[in-house]
Design a protein around this motif. Structure first.
Motif, mmCIF file in Angstrom:
data_model
loop_
_atom_site.group_PDB
_atom_site.id
_atom_site.type_symbol
_atom_site.label_atom_id
_atom_site.label_comp_id
_atom_site.label_asym_id
_atom_site.label_seq_id
_atom_site.Cartn_x
_atom_site.Cartn_y
_atom_site.Cartn_z
ATOM 1 N N LEU A 43 -2.481 22.003 -11.018
ATOM 2 C CA LEU A 43 -3.657 22.593 -11.207
ATOM 3 C C LEU A 43 -4.089 23.433 -10.230
ATOM 4 O O LEU A 43 -4.858 24.605 -10.471
ATOM 5 N N ALA A 44 -3.397 23.637 -9.025
ATOM 6 C CA ALA A 44 -3.656 24.562 -8.146
ATOM 7 C C ALA A 44 -2.787 25.843 -8.572
ATOM 8 O O ALA A 44 -2.744 26.901 -7.684
ATOM 9 N N GLY A 45 -2.015 25.816 -9.547
ATOM 10 C CA GLY A 45 -1.420 27.049 -10.238
ATOM 11 C C GLY A 45 -0.072 27.198 -9.254
ATOM 12 O O GLY A 45 0.413 28.458 -9.338
ATOM 13 N N ARG A 46 0.391 26.383 -8.751
ATOM 14 C CA ARG A 46 1.709 26.411 -7.666
ATOM 15 C C ARG A 46 2.983 26.155 -8.494
ATOM 16 O O ARG A 46 4.065 26.321 -8.105
ATOM 17 N N SER A 47 2.883 25.717 -9.882
ATOM 18 C CA SER A 47 4.121 25.422 -10.499
ATOM 19 C C SER A 47 4.676 26.477 -11.265
ATOM 20 O O SER A 47 3.756 27.349 -11.900
ATOM 21 N N SER A 48 5.941 26.627 -11.538
ATOM 22 C CA SER A 48 6.655 27.785 -11.993
ATOM 23 C C SER A 48 6.990 27.095 -13.593
ATOM 24 O O SER A 48 7.594 27.852 -14.096
ATOM 25 N N HIS A 49 6.635 25.875 -13.728
ATOM 26 C CA HIS A 49 7.093 25.298 -15.022
ATOM 27 C C HIS A 49 5.964 24.926 -15.822
ATOM 28 O O HIS A 49 5.989 25.445 -17.128
ATOM 29 N N PHE A 50 4.769 24.523 -15.645
ATOM 30 C CA PHE A 50 3.542 24.061 -16.506
ATOM 31 C C PHE A 50 2.450 24.590 -15.942
ATOM 32 O O PHE A 50 2.084 24.584 -14.628
ATOM 33 N N THR A 51 1.477 24.497 -16.670
ATOM 34 C CA THR A 51 0.057 24.577 -16.236
ATOM 35 C C THR A 51 -0.596 23.356 -17.290
ATOM 36 O O THR A 51 0.024 22.809 -18.024
ATOM 37 N N VAL A 52 -1.694 23.111 -16.756
ATOM 38 C CA VAL A 52 -2.558 22.146 -17.440
ATOM 39 C C VAL A 52 -3.960 22.600 -18.088
ATOM 40 O O VAL A 52 -4.668 22.999 -17.248
ATOM 41 N N ASP A 53 -3.983 22.262 -19.378
ATOM 42 C CA ASP A 53 -5.417 22.987 -20.002
ATOM 43 C C ASP A 53 -6.296 21.770 -20.069
ATOM 44 O O ASP A 53 -6.261 21.081 -21.175
ATOM 45 N N GLU A 54 -7.000 21.582 -19.183
ATOM 46 C CA GLU A 54 -7.932 20.281 -19.057
ATOM 47 C C GLU A 54 -8.976 20.462 -20.253
ATOM 48 O O GLU A 54 -9.199 19.320 -20.382
ATOM 49 N N GLU A 75 8.611 16.952 -12.993
ATOM 50 C CA GLU A 75 7.388 17.382 -12.955
ATOM 51 C C GLU A 75 6.511 17.049 -14.263
ATOM 52 O O GLU A 75 5.279 16.438 -14.460
ATOM 53 N N TRP A 76 7.318 17.305 -15.496
ATOM 54 C CA TRP A 76 6.812 16.656 -16.715
ATOM 55 C C TRP A 76 6.456 15.322 -16.762
ATOM 56 O O TRP A 76 5.261 14.607 -17.323
ATOM 57 N N ARG A 77 7.394 14.383 -16.095
ATOM 58 C CA ARG A 77 7.005 13.158 -16.128
ATOM 59 C C ARG A 77 5.951 12.758 -15.168
ATOM 60 O O ARG A 77 5.160 11.732 -15.745
ATOM 61 N N ALA A 78 5.720 13.270 -14.021
ATOM 62 C CA ALA A 78 4.693 12.960 -12.914
ATOM 63 C C ALA A 78 3.441 13.347 -13.854
ATOM 64 O O ALA A 78 2.373 12.711 -13.847
ATOM 65 N N LEU A 79 3.438 14.573 -14.320
ATOM 66 C CA LEU A 79 2.123 14.959 -15.107
ATOM 67 C C LEU A 79 1.898 13.753 -16.241
ATOM 68 O O LEU A 79 0.508 13.503 -16.450
ATOM 69 N N THR A 80 2.882 13.213 -16.808
ATOM 70 C CA THR A 80 2.559 12.491 -18.005
ATOM 71 C C THR A 80 1.916 11.124 -17.286
ATOM 72 O O THR A 80 0.902 10.557 -18.009
ATOM 73 N N VAL A 81 2.232 10.641 -16.087
ATOM 74 C CA VAL A 81 1.926 9.473 -15.455
ATOM 75 C C VAL A 81 0.197 9.633 -15.032
ATOM 76 O O VAL A 81 -0.680 9.141 -15.456
ATOM 77 N N ALA A 82 -0.083 10.676 -14.561
ATOM 78 C CA ALA A 82 -1.430 11.294 -14.046
ATOM 79 C C ALA A 82 -2.138 11.257 -14.878
ATOM 80 O O ALA A 82 -3.532 10.857 -14.891
#
Length: 408
Positions: A27-38, A343-350
């Protein structure tokens, strides 16, 4: 002695807390893999609520567990098998349920698109998780997991240690035109299960060493007939952490289903580590009903987390909540240990925690009525499979995992 900071990773609290740290990183924009569209959370909640109401119009939703898969094709296979148990007491019946659930869950990694199981008794052909469930139940029924032919409905350490790939291949109907992903990995997992149980007689029994020994180990820990769900998971993580062939090892400690991600900045040797324990949590969900069959109430279900696997995670990608920064080819397989997959798996849990609240609001249910165990069943797993089938022929997930049959 396991260092306390590593031992602490064997808990659902650690899975949740560290997954949310990864979410904050993205969410802080520090990932090179994904963003989250809340802004997409509401649309995902609408979709899951619709799928849930369609599947369970009265909202009488069972737990997401292996027991649902045993009923594939509308056939109540476990009920039929349970009817043969005769006058066994409730605890022995529960031990049998635990035995079956444990081996079936550990065999429940992705089957691949080509594998099929034909059930002679019903004439049905079943695939994927349901097929694996039916095949494992029939193998259990045949006594293939028991070292005593006089007691076929049992899983014991001696039989698991002796199990070989040819035996599993025969029971799962493998052949030139019917390949199963990760056959050797599945056999190794069951061999290791036998070895781990033999090393932990306190958890699995010092007479016949079997998964069902967990009933005897944990029931005395119930207070006033109540047992926290996390206690079941922690016992599994304590007793079975050594079984995972692909499990992460840190300072000689086998951690199991744990990945690495730079979002985890803590001042100890657990820095960078994100635990998931997907199969162990799936197994815990699948042990709720056996423990409840003894008369115990399993409490605090939402201390467990959503399952970080490709149906739940795929749902969030396919509906635009998790957004890849670059297009991802669904045919290209990525190592389960890669930063992107972690990262994908962690985003899924959260994100499933946030999604649960939104779906409850739409269904008019509270957390006690609709815990994560019912969100998954209602729910996100079915919705993930449904949207995948709409988007891609054959319904594979939007991101493919190069797994050995022991993680997913």
């Amino acid at each position: 002695m396991i260092p306390p900071e590593l031992a602490a990773l064997r808990s659902p609290h650690a899975v949740r807390a560290r997954s949310h740290m990864v979410l904050d990183h993205v969410l802080a924009g520090r990932s090179s893999h994904f963003t989250v569209d809340e802004a997409r959370l509401g649309a995902v909640a609408d979709y899951v609520a619709e799928v849930t109401r369609h599947a369970y119009p009265t909202l009488d939703i069972p737990y997401h567990s292996r027991w649902r898969h045993f009923d594939a094709g509308g056939v109540a296979r476990w009920d039929a098998l349970a009817g043969t148990l005769g006058t066994l007491d409730a605890q022995e019946a529960a031990r049998i349920m635990v035995d079956l659930a444990v081996v079936s869950v550990l065999l429940d990694a992705g089957a691949g698109d080509a594998w099929r199981y034909h059930e002679d008794a019903t004439g049905l052909t079943v695939t994927r998780s349901e097929g694996l469930a039916v095949a494992s139940l029939r193998m259990f029924e045949a006594g293939a997991f028991s070292s005593d032919p006089a007691v076929p409905l049992r899983v014991d350490a001696v039989a698991l240690i002796r199990l070989d790939a040819a035996t599993l291949a025969r029971h799962f109907q493998l052949g030139p035109g019917n390949p199963l992903v990760g056959l050797e990995g599945r056999v190794t997992l069951l061999n290791r299960l036998g070895e781990a149980m033999a090393a932990r007689l306190d958890l699995f029994g010092d007479g016949v060493t079997r998964p069902g020994g967990l009933i005897d180990a944990l029931l005395p820990q119930a207070r006033v007939g109540r047992l926290p769900a996390a206690r079941i998971l922690e016992a599994l993580l304590d007793g079975l952490s050594s079984i995972w062939p692909a499990g992460l090892v840190v300072d000689g400690v086998v951690l199991g289903d744990v990945g690495r991600h730079p979002a985890i900045t803590v001042p100890d040797r657990s820095a960078g580590l994100v635990p998931f324990h997907k199969l162990s949590q799936w197994l815990t969900y699948s042990l709720l009903e056996p423990f409840e069959a003894t008369g115990v109430v399993v409490t605090d279900l939402d201390e467990l987390t959503a399952l970080p696997e490709y149906r739940n995670g795929g749902l969030l990608v396919d509906l635009g909540l998790i957004v890849p920064r670059e297009p991802i080819d669904p045919a290209q397989k990525h190592p389960v240990s890669s930063e992107m997959i972690v990262e994908w798996r962690a985003l899924t849990v959260a994100l499933m925690d946030r999604l649960a609240a939104a779906v409850r609001e739409r269904l008019g249910l509270d957390a006690a009525q609709f815990p994560l165990a019912k969100l998954l069943q209602g729910g996100t797993w079915t919705a993930g499979r449904q949207i995948a089938a709409q988007k891609r022929p054959g319904g594979p997930p939007p991101i493919a995992i190069d797994a050995d049959g022991t993680v997913f």
